[in-house]
Design a protein around this motif. Structure first.
Motif, PDB file in Angstrom:
ATOM      1  N   ARG A  65     -69.024 -99.950 -72.332  1.00 43.46           N
ATOM      2  CA  ARG A  65     -68.169-100.813 -73.158  1.00 43.46           C
ATOM      3  C   ARG A  65     -69.014-101.274 -74.329  1.00 43.46           C
ATOM      4  O   ARG A  65     -70.020-101.950 -74.158  1.00 43.46           O
ATOM      5  CB  ARG A  65     -67.696-102.006 -72.357  1.00 43.46           C
ATOM      6  CG  ARG A  65     -67.202-103.177 -73.199  1.00 43.46           C
ATOM      7  CD  ARG A  65     -67.225-104.415 -72.346  1.00 43.46           C
ATOM      8  NE  ARG A  65     -66.954-105.631 -73.055  1.00 43.46           N
ATOM      9  CZ  ARG A  65     -67.804-106.256 -73.865  1.00 43.46           C
ATOM     10  NH1 ARG A  65     -68.994-105.741 -74.148  1.00 43.46           N
ATOM     11  NH2 ARG A  65     -67.491-107.405 -74.413  1.00 43.46           N
ATOM     12  N   ARG A  66     -68.652-100.819 -75.528  1.00 49.40           N
ATOM     13  CA  ARG A  66     -69.367-101.246 -76.731  1.00 49.40           C
ATOM     14  C   ARG A  66     -68.334-101.763 -77.712  1.00 49.40           C
ATOM     15  O   ARG A  66     -67.367-101.074 -78.012  1.00 49.40           O
ATOM     16  CB  ARG A  66     -70.136-100.071 -77.342  1.00 49.40           C
ATOM     17  CG  ARG A  66     -71.588 -99.994 -76.834  1.00 49.40           C
ATOM     18  CD  ARG A  66     -72.360 -98.958 -77.614  1.00 49.40           C
ATOM     19  NE  ARG A  66     -72.273 -97.657 -76.971  1.00 49.40           N
ATOM     20  CZ  ARG A  66     -72.440 -96.497 -77.617  1.00 49.40           C
ATOM     21  NH1 ARG A  66     -72.644 -96.488 -78.921  1.00 49.40           N
ATOM     22  NH2 ARG A  66     -72.374 -95.364 -76.963  1.00 49.40           N
ATOM     23  N   VAL A  67     -68.549-102.949 -78.181  1.00 48.50           N
ATOM     24  CA  VAL A  67     -67.598-103.556 -79.114  1.00 48.50           C
ATOM     25  C   VAL A  67     -68.378-104.115 -80.283  1.00 48.50           C
ATOM     26  O   VAL A  67     -69.317-104.884 -80.077  1.00 48.50           O
ATOM     27  CB  VAL A  67     -66.826-104.716 -78.435  1.00 48.50           C
ATOM     28  CG1 VAL A  67     -65.774-105.281 -79.381  1.00 48.50           C
ATOM     29  CG2 VAL A  67     -66.189-104.267 -77.133  1.00 48.50           C
ATOM     30  N   ARG A  71     -65.755-100.980 -84.510  1.00 49.48           N
ATOM     31  CA  ARG A  71     -65.470 -99.918 -83.547  1.00 49.48           C
ATOM     32  C   ARG A  71     -65.503-100.443 -82.118  1.00 49.48           C
ATOM     33  O   ARG A  71     -66.175-101.416 -81.804  1.00 49.48           O
ATOM     34  CB  ARG A  71     -66.522 -98.792 -83.640  1.00 49.48           C
ATOM     35  CG  ARG A  71     -66.627 -98.099 -84.979  1.00 49.48           C
ATOM     36  CD  ARG A  71     -65.411 -97.273 -85.354  1.00 49.48           C
ATOM     37  NE  ARG A  71     -65.201 -96.084 -84.524  1.00 49.48           N
ATOM     38  CZ  ARG A  71     -64.049 -95.381 -84.516  1.00 49.48           C
ATOM     39  NH1 ARG A  71     -63.038 -95.760 -85.280  1.00 49.48           N
ATOM     40  NH2 ARG A  71     -63.929 -94.315 -83.770  1.00 49.48           N
ATOM     41  N   VAL A  72     -64.790 -99.714 -81.270  1.00 52.71           N
ATOM     42  CA  VAL A  72     -64.823 -99.991 -79.832  1.00 52.71           C
ATOM     43  C   VAL A  72     -65.059 -98.673 -79.126  1.00 52.71           C
ATOM     44  O   VAL A  72     -64.474 -97.640 -79.500  1.00 52.71           O
ATOM     45  CB  VAL A  72     -63.478-100.568 -79.338  1.00 52.71           C
ATOM     46  CG1 VAL A  72     -63.500-100.752 -77.828  1.00 52.71           C
ATOM     47  CG2 VAL A  72     -63.144-101.871 -80.031  1.00 52.71           C
ATOM     48  N   ARG A  73     -65.939 -98.694 -78.118  1.00 49.80           N
ATOM     49  CA  ARG A  73     -66.092 -97.515 -77.269  1.00 49.80           C
ATOM     50  C   ARG A  73     -65.984 -97.986 -75.822  1.00 49.80           C
ATOM     51  O   ARG A  73     -66.719 -98.875 -75.388  1.00 49.80           O
ATOM     52  CB  ARG A  73     -67.445 -96.849 -77.508  1.00 49.80           C
ATOM     53  CG  ARG A  73     -67.629 -95.569 -76.684  1.00 49.80           C
ATOM     54  CD  ARG A  73     -69.017 -94.973 -76.893  1.00 49.80           C
ATOM     55  NE  ARG A  73     -69.256 -93.903 -75.929  1.00 49.80           N
ATOM     56  CZ  ARG A  73     -68.960 -92.611 -76.127  1.00 49.80           C
ATOM     57  NH1 ARG A  73     -68.411 -92.225 -77.263  1.00 49.80           N
ATOM     58  NH2 ARG A  73     -69.212 -91.715 -75.195  1.00 49.80           N
ATOM     59  N   ILE A  74     -65.048 -97.405 -75.104  1.00 45.84           N
ATOM     60  CA  ILE A  74     -64.882 -97.793 -73.704  1.00 45.84           C
ATOM     61  C   ILE A  74     -64.899 -96.551 -72.833  1.00 45.84           C
ATOM     62  O   ILE A  74     -64.307 -95.517 -73.176  1.00 45.84           O
ATOM     63  CB  ILE A  74     -63.543 -98.548 -73.474  1.00 45.84           C
ATOM     64  CG1 ILE A  74     -62.431 -97.888 -74.271  1.00 45.84           C
ATOM     65  CG2 ILE A  74     -63.680-100.019 -73.762  1.00 45.84           C
ATOM     66  CD1 ILE A  74     -61.075 -98.398 -73.965  1.00 45.84           C
ATOM     67  N   ASP A  88     -64.184-110.334 -75.513  1.00 43.80           N
ATOM     68  CA  ASP A  88     -64.544-109.554 -76.705  1.00 43.80           C
ATOM     69  C   ASP A  88     -63.618-108.361 -76.869  1.00 43.80           C
ATOM     70  O   ASP A  88     -63.173-108.032 -77.971  1.00 43.80           O
ATOM     71  CB  ASP A  88     -65.994-109.039 -76.584  1.00 43.80           C
ATOM     72  CG  ASP A  88     -66.976-110.198 -76.655  1.00 43.80           C
ATOM     73  OD1 ASP A  88     -66.590-111.268 -77.165  1.00 43.80           O
ATOM     74  OD2 ASP A  88     -68.123-110.024 -76.176  1.00 43.80           O
ATOM     75  N   LEU A  89     -63.359-107.720 -75.731  1.00 39.60           N
ATOM     76  CA  LEU A  89     -62.481-106.547 -75.766  1.00 39.60           C
ATOM     77  C   LEU A  89     -61.063-106.972 -76.180  1.00 39.60           C
ATOM     78  O   LEU A  89     -60.413-106.307 -76.992  1.00 39.60           O
ATOM     79  CB  LEU A  89     -62.480-105.908 -74.370  1.00 39.60           C
ATOM     80  CG  LEU A  89     -62.168-104.423 -74.244  1.00 39.60           C
ATOM     81  CD1 LEU A  89     -62.996-103.590 -75.208  1.00 39.60           C
ATOM     82  CD2 LEU A  89     -62.406-103.969 -72.804  1.00 39.60           C
ATOM     83  N   ALA A  92     -60.945-107.515 -79.906  1.00 39.58           N
ATOM     84  CA  ALA A  92     -61.045-106.289 -80.697  1.00 39.58           C
ATOM     85  C   ALA A  92     -59.807-105.414 -80.524  1.00 39.58           C
ATOM     86  O   ALA A  92     -59.484-104.608 -81.389  1.00 39.58           O
ATOM     87  CB  ALA A  92     -62.296-105.512 -80.289  1.00 39.58           C
ATOM     88  N   GLU A 177     -62.795 -93.874 -78.065  1.00 39.98           N
ATOM     89  CA  GLU A 177     -63.344 -94.624 -79.188  1.00 39.98           C
ATOM     90  C   GLU A 177     -62.235 -94.926 -80.160  1.00 39.98           C
ATOM     91  O   GLU A 177     -61.363 -94.084 -80.392  1.00 39.98           O
ATOM     92  CB  GLU A 177     -64.428 -93.812 -79.903  1.00 39.98           C
ATOM     93  CG  GLU A 177     -65.798 -94.144 -79.380  1.00 39.98           C
ATOM     94  CD  GLU A 177     -66.909 -93.761 -80.358  1.00 39.98           C
ATOM     95  OE1 GLU A 177     -67.908 -93.225 -79.859  1.00 39.98           O
ATOM     96  OE2 GLU A 177     -66.772 -93.980 -81.583  1.00 39.98           O
ATOM     97  N   ALA A 180     -61.750-101.155 -84.095  1.00 40.59           N
ATOM     98  CA  ALA A 180     -61.509-102.513 -83.630  1.00 40.59           C
ATOM     99  C   ALA A 180     -60.525-103.161 -84.602  1.00 40.59           C
ATOM    100  O   ALA A 180     -60.592-102.916 -85.805  1.00 40.59           O
ATOM    101  CB  ALA A 180     -62.819-103.300 -83.600  1.00 40.59           C
TER     102      ALA A 180
END
Ligand SMILES: Cc1cc2nc3c(=O)[nH]c(=O)nc-3n(C[C@H](O)[C@H](O)[C@H](O)COP(=O)(O)OP(=O)(O)OC[C@H]3O[C@@H](n4cnc5c(N)ncnc54)[C@H](O)[C@@H]3O)c2cc1C
Ligand code: FES
Ligand code: FES
Lengths: 304, 628
Positions: A65-67, A71-74, A88-89, A92, A177, A180
């Motif tokens: 999980r990158r926010v 951008r967001v990557r889950i 945070d998620l 975004a 991906e 956000a």
């Protein structure tokens, strides 16, 4: 019931591909198992015996999980409940939080994964419209000739039809991906036979951002349940983008969707619902984006 | 492939034990750890009777492969409290009366606990939303929500702990007082054992082969393959019945296992008892039945026509029961009428959907008494029927009623108890049969689908002069309660109205559909749906208020019904007044609309179904407190 001789829980991508190679053609991947277990029951697939179930939910790449601001990557094995509980998620991806609350129930969401929802590719999958609205890309991985390779594609290209995706037999859906969309107003509309635990008859994702003058700077609309695959409502989006958010314009944008409904059953009902969802969903999203929007109650009264 | 080994903490205790790779967490808890408080109501994620905490998160354990519990912390209903040491929420369920059959209650208690753990200040809408994955079929949700709210309020100090205590009836009288259920602690704690929760030493597991055909002659049955399988202890079919084969609430037209032919999709044909359920299931794949399909009939009106396929030889017209009632002279009543309205009304089959699927145990006790434990709603009658089927004296047959996890009429039929008896006798061991939800839906009775044609003649001022009433019900493949249902339909169907001239016919008809049987209201629902709908239509045509048309015709104290029963007191006028007030009815014919619409919102309207109460709560919490 679903019977298997082995239940494997690989802890790395490499182990997963090793297991998939060992059981080639004789395994099935599971993540949350919430589609797979009910599928193997009377009236659907009935009793199913499979040599191996390979559980991908413990693979670190699938739990990523990158926010950040843009951008967001889950990971594909992110449980749906996370879109609600992870602040945070939720900021975004405001429309995923709204979607999640309508998805099954709290308990199933704790297990059901976003990747499982995409791969299962039901025309009514709830997570697909919001992710389309986010212009999501999917990342797939496979191991060929001893090397793990990855490829990417737009979600709209990944989902091909009811139960059909671009996933190859030896591939795993790794991650999703997308852009956000913090500060966007969002709404998710859904109707089915009841409130919780229900497959959507129609669902709609709406996200909106307003500019300083309160005109619509950006908006994205996507719908599920009305055709073989969920899709964006580009014509309505283009019409509304840049303009004022008046009720008359929302109604006009909603009229543009009537030709979209392709489902064979409950055609007229779905058309009416989609129309209503576009207007009401946008009204709520606009309000959450900080705009003045016709109150939802008034809208409903005006249709009565 | 070797079994899995599960190391986990279950209800605070470390466990380490083998598990089958395909087991679900629910199976592991119930079958291997004997934690039967959480139940299997559906096995498909729909009902929430199986809800447990996995690492502190509530999940539906029927959808969790047991391997996911590896190194996890599991809490079941048994961890929350037990009789004498109940949790606050369990005590609140007891206090609020939130336990009827109790089958959903352990899951509800788990979900309520989870809701308040997530938000100790959750409002009613948020609680409702967080309990959305749990179904109750009998308590209703209000008391359950009340109980969770009570717990919240005691938890945050808005209510004193004494709010959980039983209220003594003020004048020492219990009738009319709000009395707490004695059995609630056993239900809210999950301690109560329903049939599927019971085990016996040496117990075998039963599975049943069911017909895929709606109507077919059985040419042959070959069970040799199943008999030869290791782990199979016994196989039975119709030939194993020693006595007079047949049961039913009114006519004994249903064999324990299909005899010569099958009459609906789901008819039981062969039953197997094996060391474990999987072996029994696999054994069914080794039974070969050769069918000769017969023409089938699915519409009762077609079944009544001459030349229709005959489903039971002793009912060549396919009529299970016809109840005719004749009062007065209908023709002259119609002749005197200002308005005659004819309409047809239909209702569909309805599944009871009690949360407890059918389950039962059978064994032969040391004295040779064949004993059946099952949630039967009619054990005495079952005992008599089973004695005849087994050709045993009545004192050699015993029925023990296990707690009924919801019945609503659906557990009046003896559809599987005979199978348990045959297998217990054949194997000499205790046997247990637990239906899946799908089996319960396929094999057991439904509410009768019906089609009613109603002709009513009235005077201009709404007085009923004559009624002709013909209801045709689909009884399905066997008689079950059809006869009684047709009687009640006829007795109650014309409603609480004075009707001087009445011709009433109700027909229960055999078809090759799933059998119909007893269901709450027992036929009155179908016929009264027709009568009450019809009165509204007539009121509209006459320009009358629907309450007024009912009052004109209402039975009063001392009325004599059309089956000649004198009614000492009739509460209809009071009921109408209460309904009229509660509905805030604006006088006028049904087609008129008052000056203001009250149906779009405001008092008395349930807000449209929506979700997201937790967002509202979060937005509210995010608002900075205004400082004065
Ligand atoms: C009671 C109930 C209510 C439900 N309500 C909803 C609802 O409201 N909305 C909705 O959209 N859905 C709903 N569902 C369906 C289901 O919960 C979702 O589709 C869920 O997201 C599936 O995810 P999973 O991880 O549990 O899937 P799984 O069963 O584990 O997998 C589903 C499919 O995807 C494949 N798969 C999973 N992960 C991967 C991966 N990483 N790579 C490649 N293949 C993979 C599996 O092989 C399988 O074919 C409901 C299901 C139940 C039982
Ligand atoms: S939800 Fe698990 S048994 Fe019904
Ligand atoms: S008490 Fe809830 S199902 Fe019976």
């Amino acid at each position: 019931m679903l019977y298997c001789d082995a239940y494997l829980t690989p802890r790395s991508l490499a182990d997963a591909f090793t297991a998939m190679a060992e059981y080639r053609g004789r395994y099935r991947l599971v993540a949350g198992a919430t589609d797979t277990l009910p599928w193997a029951r009377a009236g659907r697939a009935g009793d199913v015996a499979i040599p191996a179930l390979i559980d991908v939910s413990a693979i670190p790449e699938l739990r990523e999980r990158r926010v950040d601001a843009t951008r967001v990557r889950i990971g594909a094995a992110t449980p749906m409940q996370r879109f609600l509980d992870d602040g945070d998620l939720a900021r975004a991806m405001p429309v995923m939080a709204r979607c999640a609350v309508w998805f099954a129930d709290d308990q199933i969401r704790a297990a059901a994964t976003v990747g499982g929802n995409l791969v299962n590719a039901s025309p009514a999958a709830d997570a697909t419209p919001p992710l389309l609205a986010h212009d999501a890309q999917v990342e797939l991985a496979c191991a060929r000739e001893g090397k793990i390779t990855r490829r990417r594609m737009a979600l709209g290209d990944f989902v091909r039809g009811p139960g059909k995706t671009a996933l190859e037999a030896d591939e795993i859906l790794l991650a999703i991906e997308c852009a956000a969309l913090p500060g966007y107003g969002a709404e998710f509309e859904k109707v089915g036979h009841r409130r919780s635990l229900v497959i959507a008859t129609v669902c709609l994702a709406a996200v909106v951002r307003l500019d300083a003058a309160h005109a619509i700077a950006d908006l994205r609309l996507a719908v599920g349940g009305v055709g073989p695959v969920p899709c964006r409502l580009h014509e309505s989006e283009n019409f509304l983008r840049g303009g004022a958010a008046t009720l008359a314009r929302l109604e006009e944008a909603a009229h543009m969707t009537v030709g979209l409904v392709q489902s064979r059953t409950r055609h007229d009902y779905r058309r009416d619902v989609l129309h209503g969802f576009v207007v009401r969903g946008l009204a709520s999203a606009l309000r959450r984006a900080g705009g003045a929007s016709p109150p939802v109650g008034e809208l409903e009264a005006s249709h009565a | 492939m070797p079994d899995l080994r599960i190391d986990a903490t279950v209800n605070g205790r470390a466990i380490s034990r083998p598990a089958k790779p395909w087991q679900r967490l629910l199976d592991f808890l119930r079958d291997d750890l004997n934690l039967t408080g959480n139940k299997e109501g559906c096995g498909a994620g729909e009902c929430g009777t199986c809800s447990v905490f996995l690492d502190g998160v509530l999940v539906k354990s029927c959808l969790v492969p047991v391997a996911k519990a590896q190194n996890a912390r599991v809490e079941t209903i048994e961890s929350l409290g037990r009789a004498g040491a109940l949790s606050v929420l369990q005590r609140a369920f007891h206090k609020a009366g939130a336990s009827q059959c109790g089958y959903c209650i352990p899951g509800m208690v788990m979900a309520g606990t989870a809701a308040l753990r997530a938000n100790p200040l959750a409002g009613r809408e948020e609680i409702r939303e967080r309990l959305g994955g749990n179904i109750c079929r009998c308590t209703g949700y209000q008391k359950i929500l009340d109980a969770v709210e009570l717990t919240r309020d005691v938890g945050n100090g808005t209510l004193p702990e004494s709010a959980l205590a039983e209220e003594e009836p003020a004048d020492g009288r219990f009738i009319g007082a709000n009395v707490r259920r004695l059995d609630a602690p056993s239900k809210v704690s999950g301690a109560l054992k329903y049939a599927a929760d019971m085990t016996m030493p040496g117990m075998l597991h039963v599975q049943v082969l069911r017909s895929p055909h709606p109507h077919a002659r059985i040419v042959s049955i070959d069970t040799a393959g199943a008999q030869a399988m290791p782990g199979v202890a016994g196989v039975v079919m119709a030939d194993d019945v020693p006595g007079i084969d047949g049961f039913g609430v009114f006519v004994n037209d249903q064999p324990v296992l299909a005899r010569g032919k099958v009459r609906y999709v789901g008819d039981a044909i062969v039953a197997v008892a094996a060391e474990d359920e999987l072996t029994a299931r696999r054994a069914l794949d080794h039974v070969t039945v050769v069918y000769d399909p017969l023409p089938a009939v699915f519409d009762p009106r077609e079944a009544m026509r001459p030349g229709a396929p005959v489903i039971h030889d002793d009912a060549p017209d396919n009529i299970t029961k016809h109840i005719p009632i004749r009062v007065g002279d209908v023709e002259s009543g119609f002749a005197r009428s200002d308005l005659i309205v004819t309409q047809t009304y239909s209702t569909q089959a309805i599944e009871h959907a009690y949360l407890e699927p059918e389950a039962g145990l059978g064994y032969v006790d040391p004295d040779g008494v064949v004993t059946i434990i099952s949630p039967s709603q009619n054990i005495t009658h079952h005992r008599h029927m089973l004695a005849r089927i087994l050709a045993l004296p009545i004192n050699r047959v015993r029925f023990i009623m296990s707690p009924v996890g919801g019945g609503f009429g659906g557990k009046e039929d003896m559809i599987y108890q005979g199978i348990l008896a045959l297998l217990a006798i054949k194997t000499g061991r205790p046997v247990r049969y637990v239906f899946t939800r799908e089996e319960s839906i396929i094999a057991t009775a439904k509410r009768h689908p019906s089609r009613t044609t109603l002709k009513m003649g009235l005077t201009r001022d709404g007085r009923i002069c004559a009624v002709e009433f013909r209801m045709i019900s689909d009884g399905g493949a066997y008689g079950l309660s059809t006869e009684g249902v047709m009687r009640k339909a006829a007795i109650l169907g014309a409603g609480p109205y004075n009707i001087a001239n009445l011709r009433m016919d109700t027909y229960g008809v055999y078809t090759n559909n799933t059998p119909s049987g007893a269901f709450r209201s027992f036929g009155a629902l179908q016929t009264q749906f027709a009568t009450e709908s019809h009165l509204d239509i007539c009121a509209e045509k006459l320009g009358l208020d629907p309450f007024a048309i009912r009052r004109v015709n209402a039975m009063r104290d001392g009325a004599v019904t059309h089956t000649k029963q004198t009614l000492g007191s009739v509460s209809l006028m009071r009921a109408l007044a209460a309904a009229e007030e509660a509905a805030r009815w604006e006088a006028g014919p049904p087609s008129s609309r008052g000056a203001t619409r009250h149906d779009l919102g405001g008092a008395g309207n349930r807000a449209p179904c929506t979700l997201g109460a937790r967002f509202a709560a979060a937005e509210h919490a995010a608002q900075p407190e205004k400082v004065a």
